[in-house]
Every structure is written in structure tokens, then in C-alpha cells.
Write a protein that holds these residues in place. Sequence first.
Motif: not given
Length: 402
Positions: A287-292, A313-322
Motif C-alpha cells: 500500500s505504501i510503495h506500489c501505487p500502480r 484501501g487507504n493506499g496509493a493504488c486504491a482510488h484510481d488503480r486497484l
Amino acid sequence: RIFSFLDVVTLCRCAQVSRAWNVLALDGSNWQRIDLFDFQRDIEGRVVENISKRCGGFLRKLSLRGCQGVGDNALRTFAQNCRNIEVLNLNGCTKITDATCTSLSKFCSKLRHLDLASCTSITNLSLKALSEGCPLLEQLNISWCDQVTKDGIQALVRGCGGLKALFLKGCTQLEDEALKYIGAHCPELVTLNLQTCLQITDDGLITICRGCHKLQSLCASGCSNITDAILNALGQNCPRLRILEVARCSQLTDVGFTTLARNCHELEKMDLEECVQITDSTLIQLSIHCPRLQVLSLSHCELITDDGIRHLGNGACAHDRLEVIELDNCPLITDASLEHLKSCHSLERIELYDCQQITRAGIKRLRTHLPNIKVHAYFAPVTPPPSVGGSRQRFCRCCIIL
């Protein structure tokens, strides 16, 4: 010019309109790319021979996937007539043998992509022939060609050092020595599939990591001997890694995935099914290091809890990628995890089979935020109602797709 945009079926129909259209439709320049998969049951050797005579040097791409009636003789005629072929798919053409690769080696020096998956008569002789006659080869699929050994791989890579994609799924005789040849001779390798190559260990895969720095996709699912040493080697040597499939590799732990996540920031797809030792710690690092990150399979990872999903769910990938998350047989997952995933606006599918603490109400609440999501879940059998009028309705275990 107009006919050049038509598919095979339409060209054949146009050829029946008139003599003039027949000449135009059957002109070899219109037949540069042919896919006969939809007609596989009707394709025999003579059809391939006739196509090769019609197309000649114009043909660049041919798919005979699943055409089990096509054998070595037809493909020899094809190779002689279509010497500019670049992409050839023979997946499932079970009649062909090493003789076909010998023909391709002799006549088709421009070949770049070759698919021989499930052609189980293929041996090391084929790889030796391809090495000698097809130096431009970039992609080779010999999955389930289980007669291939390290000697064949050694011969192949010495003549085809430009290989970018190599699919060796189900080549059960391959050992670490084969991977050492690949690592030494294929610096351009981008994709490698070793699924169910059961003899592979850390030693062979570490050599791949050190020699193939451009690696973007690695499948080692079922290679149960590998350990965290592989994840460390990937993190240190392959920063462009996008796809990692290590299902059923039960020796991998949070320690290895932490190193991987901190170094491979371009990860998009991870299959960690049955990596039974991983915990929420791995999800925190992802969640911290893998935004894609787009696709994540955690099925049968029984130590994963709602807290790990909360971080995801709060990570960098959550909103637009997962887009896809698989949580089958994760017994500690509850409806709270679904609440944490509400903000994943790109989420298209979630797998929840045998998650006993997930309820219909929880799924319903998730769908109020993500109305287009596909939820695959299992619910216990419904208790049958008492019989009415002497008949009883039958209820069964079922998989619910909501």
C-alpha cells in the motif's frame, strides 16, 4: 486497397461475387494476417498448403491454434512458400514434430514470434534448429513441451540472444542449469513463465535476476522450492518488474515481500495465492510503495485480516488503480474489509468464496458505493422450508455472483 481491410471470411465472400472481384479478393497482398482458430476443426494440411501458395511472400502472420489436422508436411510446404512469416501460432497442433521446426529454420529466417505450446512431440532438436535458422526470434512459447531439457535451452539461447519472452510452463525436466543459460545469454528478456517447473530453485532464478535486468513479468507459480532469496534478488536487480505470479510458493514471507515492494514500484499484478506465511505486513508495504497495483490475489492467505485490507484501501493504488482483489478462503476477513474498499473507485471484481464472515448485507453496502462491481461469493445452504402439499423444494450449495 479497400479489400486489404477485410477479414478472411469477408474476402472469401467477395471472391464469389464476380471474376474481377475474385482476382482482387484472392490477391496475396490482402492475406498478410490470417487467423484460422474459428475454423480449426475444418482445417487440414491441404488448406494450409493452398493458403501458402496463394499468399506467398506477402504473409506475415498466421495462427493455426488448435488445428490438430495440420502436420509436418503441410508446414514444410508453408515454410517454403511463406519465407517472410514473422508470427506463427501452432499452439495445440499436436501432430507436428521436430520436422516442422527444421523446416522453419531452413526457410523462415525472419520469424520473430513462435507458439508451440502443447506440441508435445517437440524436443531439444527443435530448439537447436531454431537457434541455427531463426536468429531474430523474440518470443517463444514451448509450454507443456515436457521433452525439452537444459540442453535444448542452451542451444536455443546461444543463437537467439534477442529473446524477449520465453514461456516454459509445464516443462518439468528443466533444472536450474537451464535458467543459468538464459541469464547468461538473454539480457533483453522481459517475460519469463516457469509455472510448475518443479525442479527450479533459488539458484537458477537468482541467475535470471542478475542477468535479465529488463525483466517485467515473472511467473514462478508452483515452484515450491523458492524462498525469500528470489524476492530479494528481484528487488535488487529488476526494478521494472510489473507482474509477479508466485502462487503456491509457501516458503515466501513478509520479509521478502517487504524488500520487493520497497524496490519494485511499478508492480501492477501480483498472484500470491497460497503464500500462506504472509500477513498484513505485506499489504502495508504494498500500500505504501506500489501505487500502480491493479490486480492482487490473496486467496488462501489465511493470516490476512481486515487491518491489512484497511491499509490497502487507504493506499496509493486504491482510488484510481486497484481493479481486482481475490480473497477466497481468507477466514479472518469480515464485512469491515468491504467497508475499507468503498473508496476503490476502479474496483471491478472481488472474490470472496468461502469467506465465512462475509454477509449479504456487507456486499449490499459495498455495491451502494460501487454499483458496477462484480462480487463472487459463497453462502451456506439455505434451510429448506417445510413441505407444502406433499412436495419439497430442493436447495443446494451455490456460488452467488452479485
